[in-house]
Design an enzyme around this catalytic site. Structure first.
Site, PDB file in Angstrom:
ATOM      1  N   TYR A  24      66.311  36.413  51.961  1.00 61.44           N
ATOM      2  CA  TYR A  24      67.232  36.484  53.100  1.00 61.44           C
ATOM      3  C   TYR A  24      68.682  36.179  52.754  1.00 61.44           C
ATOM      4  CZ  TYR A  24      62.838  36.548  55.610  1.00 61.44           C
ATOM      5  OH  TYR A  24      61.584  36.884  56.060  1.00 61.44           O
ATOM      6  N   HIS A  99      67.542  44.068  60.236  1.00 57.91           N
ATOM      7  CA  HIS A  99      66.718  43.159  59.434  1.00 57.91           C
ATOM      8  C   HIS A  99      67.432  42.903  58.116  1.00 57.91           C
ATOM      9  CE1 HIS A  99      63.388  43.418  62.199  1.00 57.91           C
ATOM     10  NE2 HIS A  99      63.623  44.717  62.254  1.00 57.91           N
TER      11      HIS A  99
END
EC number: 4.2.1.10
Length: 144
Positions: A24, A99
């Site tokens: 991430y 995302h």
């Protein structure tokens, strides 16, 4: 008419910068939102933001918004939340789905989204920059 965009971030995104940075990234959600606020301000657009780990809080924010566009990273709710999808459809506000990781290169259960078929567009795999792409696209949609 002033333009307003609602940025919705789902569960665990409050942990950005600490949670699996190899997946991430190292930026915190606060860093990302600060960059987006600057981008929105330069474009003369208001950006409203909510992050919650609670589905009902996200739904309430979507129901209450007067935004003309939504950027949503439903996070884990992507694959599970019919209620959040129904909230998005109920308000009929156009939206982009974002995302951080490429969900299609990950576990099979992450490949299905309850949102993608209704989104204007889906941006995944570009890390925090994906939000900037989505905001640029949303601004272009709003301003024609």
């Amino acid at each position: 008419m002033s333009h307003k965009i609602l940025l919705v971030n789902g569960p665990n995104l409050n942990l950005l910068g600490r949670r699996e940075p190899s997946v991430y990234g190292h930026q915190t959600l606060a860093d990302i939102v600060a960059t987006l606020n600057q981008q929105a301000q330069q474009a003369g657009v208001e950006l409203e933001h909510i992050q919650s780990n609670a589905e009902f809080e996200l739904i309430n924010a979507i129901h209450a918004t007067d935004a003309q566009m939504i950027i949503i990273n439903p996070a884990a709710f992507t694959h599970t939340s019919v209620a959040l999808r129904d909230a998005m459809l109920g308000v009929a506000i156009p939206f982009f789905e974002v995302h951080l990781s490429n969900v299609h290169a990950r576990e099979a259960f992450r490949h299905h989204s309850y949102f993608s078929d209704k989104a204007i567009g889906v941006i995944c795999g570009f890390g925090a920059q994906g939000y900037e792409f989505a905001l640029s696209a949303a601004i272009k949609q709003l301003k024609g």
